[in-house]
Write a protein that holds these residues in place. Structure first.
Motif, PDB file in Angstrom:
ATOM      1  N   ALA A 137      -5.177   3.372 -48.042  1.00 27.69           N
ATOM      2  CA  ALA A 137      -3.728   3.318 -48.259  1.00 27.69           C
ATOM      3  C   ALA A 137      -2.978   3.702 -46.994  1.00 27.69           C
ATOM      4  CB  ALA A 137      -3.344   4.243 -49.409  1.00 27.69           C
ATOM      5  N   ALA A 138      -3.460   4.734 -46.291  1.00 24.74           N
ATOM      6  CA  ALA A 138      -2.825   5.150 -45.043  1.00 24.74           C
ATOM      7  C   ALA A 138      -2.914   4.053 -43.992  1.00 24.74           C
ATOM      8  CB  ALA A 138      -3.470   6.431 -44.535  1.00 24.74           C
ATOM      9  N   ALA A 139      -4.075   3.412 -43.893  1.00 25.10           N
ATOM     10  CA  ALA A 139      -4.237   2.317 -42.935  1.00 25.10           C
ATOM     11  C   ALA A 139      -3.293   1.170 -43.275  1.00 25.10           C
ATOM     12  CB  ALA A 139      -5.683   1.834 -42.926  1.00 25.10           C
TER      13      ALA A 139
ATOM     14  N   GLU B  77       9.620   7.638 -43.868  1.00 27.50           N
ATOM     15  CA  GLU B  77       9.297   6.879 -45.081  1.00 27.50           C
ATOM     16  C   GLU B  77       7.795   6.794 -45.308  1.00 27.50           C
ATOM     17  OE1 GLU B  77      13.147   5.052 -43.467  1.00 27.50           O
ATOM     18  OE2 GLU B  77      11.267   5.876 -42.665  1.00 27.50           O
ATOM     19  N   LEU B  78       7.036   6.721 -44.237  1.00 30.92           N
ATOM     20  CA  LEU B  78       5.592   6.553 -44.387  1.00 30.92           C
ATOM     21  C   LEU B  78       4.946   7.773 -45.039  1.00 30.92           C
ATOM     22  CD1 LEU B  78       4.725   4.862 -40.964  1.00 30.92           C
ATOM     23  CD2 LEU B  78       5.322   3.782 -43.148  1.00 30.92           C
ATOM     24  N   SER B  79       5.281   8.964 -44.529  1.00 28.31           N
ATOM     25  CA  SER B  79       4.683  10.170 -45.112  1.00 28.31           C
ATOM     26  C   SER B  79       5.226  10.432 -46.519  1.00 28.31           C
ATOM     27  CB  SER B  79       4.935  11.378 -44.211  1.00 28.31           C
ATOM     28  OG  SER B  79       6.304  11.577 -43.979  1.00 28.31           O
ATOM     29  N   GLU B  80       6.479  10.092 -46.776  1.00 30.47           N
ATOM     30  CA  GLU B  80       7.033  10.281 -48.117  1.00 30.47           C
ATOM     31  C   GLU B  80       6.300   9.403 -49.129  1.00 30.47           C
ATOM     32  OE1 GLU B  80      11.151   9.424 -47.722  1.00 30.47           O
ATOM     33  OE2 GLU B  80      11.535  11.115 -46.376  1.00 30.47           O
ATOM     34  N   ILE B  81       6.103   8.138 -48.781  1.00 29.19           N
ATOM     35  CA  ILE B  81       5.375   7.230 -49.674  1.00 29.19           C
ATOM     36  C   ILE B  81       3.930   7.685 -49.813  1.00 29.19           C
ATOM     37  CG2 ILE B  81       4.468   4.878 -49.890  1.00 29.19           C
ATOM     38  CD1 ILE B  81       7.110   3.945 -48.548  1.00 29.19           C
ATOM     39  N   GLY B  82       3.314   8.072 -48.710  1.00 26.25           N
ATOM     40  CA  GLY B  82       1.935   8.544 -48.756  1.00 26.25           C
ATOM     41  C   GLY B  82       1.761   9.712 -49.702  1.00 26.25           C
ATOM     42  N   GLY B  83       2.685  10.670 -49.668  1.00 27.69           N
ATOM     43  CA  GLY B  83       2.606  11.831 -50.538  1.00 27.69           C
ATOM     44  C   GLY B  83       2.693  11.467 -52.005  1.00 27.69           C
TER      45      GLY B  83
ATOM     46  N   LEU C  98      -2.899   9.506 -43.055  1.00 29.36           N
ATOM     47  CA  LEU C  98      -1.874   8.806 -42.288  1.00 29.36           C
ATOM     48  C   LEU C  98      -1.783   9.380 -40.878  1.00 29.36           C
ATOM     49  CD1 LEU C  98       0.361   6.627 -42.577  1.00 29.36           C
ATOM     50  CD2 LEU C  98       1.911   8.454 -43.271  1.00 29.36           C
ATOM     51  N   ALA C  99      -1.877  10.703 -40.765  1.00 29.63           N
ATOM     52  CA  ALA C  99      -1.852  11.348 -39.453  1.00 29.63           C
ATOM     53  C   ALA C  99      -3.116  11.016 -38.674  1.00 29.63           C
ATOM     54  CB  ALA C  99      -1.712  12.858 -39.616  1.00 29.63           C
ATOM     55  N   GLY C 100      -4.266  11.030 -39.352  1.00 26.00           N
ATOM     56  CA  GLY C 100      -5.504  10.562 -38.764  1.00 26.00           C
ATOM     57  C   GLY C 100      -6.114  11.424 -37.684  1.00 26.00           C
TER      58      GLY C 100
END
Length: 307
Positions: A131-133, A150-156, A166-168
């Motif tokens: 999902a992060a990729a 937005e990316l980290s908010e959706i990821g959470g 996501l940070a990787g």
């Protein structure tokens, strides 16, 4: 501890116009919990955790490309079968694409090709890493900065492990995954990953957990060598090992086999299992150990922790 939004995501890349035929590929590396302490249980039933998370240089691969509609998910690879039997609409990758498209106010008109190289439900973040990729790849395709909130908010919202994936890069994982802090630099460390071919659902492991809780166990200094890293980790645990053994007793066999390999500095279960790993000082030691650990039905690979 900082919130997910305060943890530095990969710095924004310069973006260029992408032609309609552009395809973007991102790696989805295996996630390892070098230690994992369960600190307590919240009123909503979720557990507070403290973990040092690192990543290996093996994993899934995901490619996104423009399509007339979508999202369309195609899955291939050695561990595709369990996912092909499921409704693709429920896959974390499809949900990630739909959520980001909705947030941007655009149609999720993409094809997603997932090469599934990691075992499913194995404690190394496969679905979360995928999902992060997907979020990273779509950000590049759609011209969204890599550090966009937005990316980290959706990821959470998608799952507890998605923000750290996501940070990787190495990070301290706190709360229920909603708090990330930078970890000290890790030394060159080689590893062997072993999964005995038994899926282990995380809820079942937490349900089997008994007893008290642990304290946070973070360290600030950077270990100079793999042996020093192993020594630090030896004073810490994975608190989910005992309950994972009740769900999948074969985990004990895997840990014993890893511990018996020459050069093994530390064997440990990752996450809720059933994947286990061991640390080694050299690539040669890890490769030799991997060759000795091959068993019918076991997934075994040598790798390296990434910076």
């Amino acid at each position: 501890m900082g919130a997910v939004g305060d943890f530095p995501l990969p710095s924004a890349r310069p973006f260029r116009y992408l032609s309609p035929m552009t395809a973007i590929t991102e790696a989805a590396p295996a996630k390892l919990n070098l230690y994992l302490h369960v600190l307590g249980r919240r009123a909503d039933g979720y557990h507070e955790l403290d973990s040092l998370v690192a990543f290996a240089d093996v994993g899934d691969r995901l490619t996104v490309s423009p399509a007339h509609d979508g999202p369309h998910l195609a899955i291939a690879g050695p561990f595709a079968a369990p996912l092909l039997a499921e409704d693709p609409a429920g896959n974390l990758v499809t949900r990630a694409a739909a959520a980001l498209a909705e947030r941007l106010g655009r149609a999720p008109a993409v094809r997603i090709d997932l090469e599934k190289n990691l075992p499913v439900a194995s404690g190394i973040g496969g679905g979360s890493a995928d999902a992060a990729a997907c979020l990273r790849a779509l950000a590049r395709l759609w011209g969204v900065p890599a550090d966009a909130p937005e990316l980290s908010e959706i990821g959470g919202r998608l799952g507890a492990d998605v923000p750290v994936c996501l940070a990787g890069r190495p990070a301290y994982f706190g709360g229920i995954g909603d708090r990330l802090d930078p970890a000290p630099a890790l030394p060159e460390t080689h590893i062997v990953l072993v999964n005995p071919g038994v899926p282990v659902p995380t809820p079942a492991v937490f349900k089997a957990r008994q007893g008290g809780f642990s304290a946070p166990a973070r360290f600030a200094e950077s270990p100079a060598t793999a042996a020093e890293l192993a020594a630090r980790l030896a004073g810490r645990r994975n608190d989910l090992t005992a309950p994972a053994l009740t769900v999948a007793p074969v985990v004990a066999t895997v840990l014993e086999a890893l511990a018996a390999t020459p050069g093994c500095l530390l064997p440990r279960l990752s996450g809720s299992g059933a994947t286990c790993f061991a640390l080694y000082a050299t690539a040669a030691e890890a490769q030799t150990a991997a060759e000795r650990l091959m068993r019918p039905g076991w997934w075994v690979t040598a790798a390296r922790l990434t910076a």
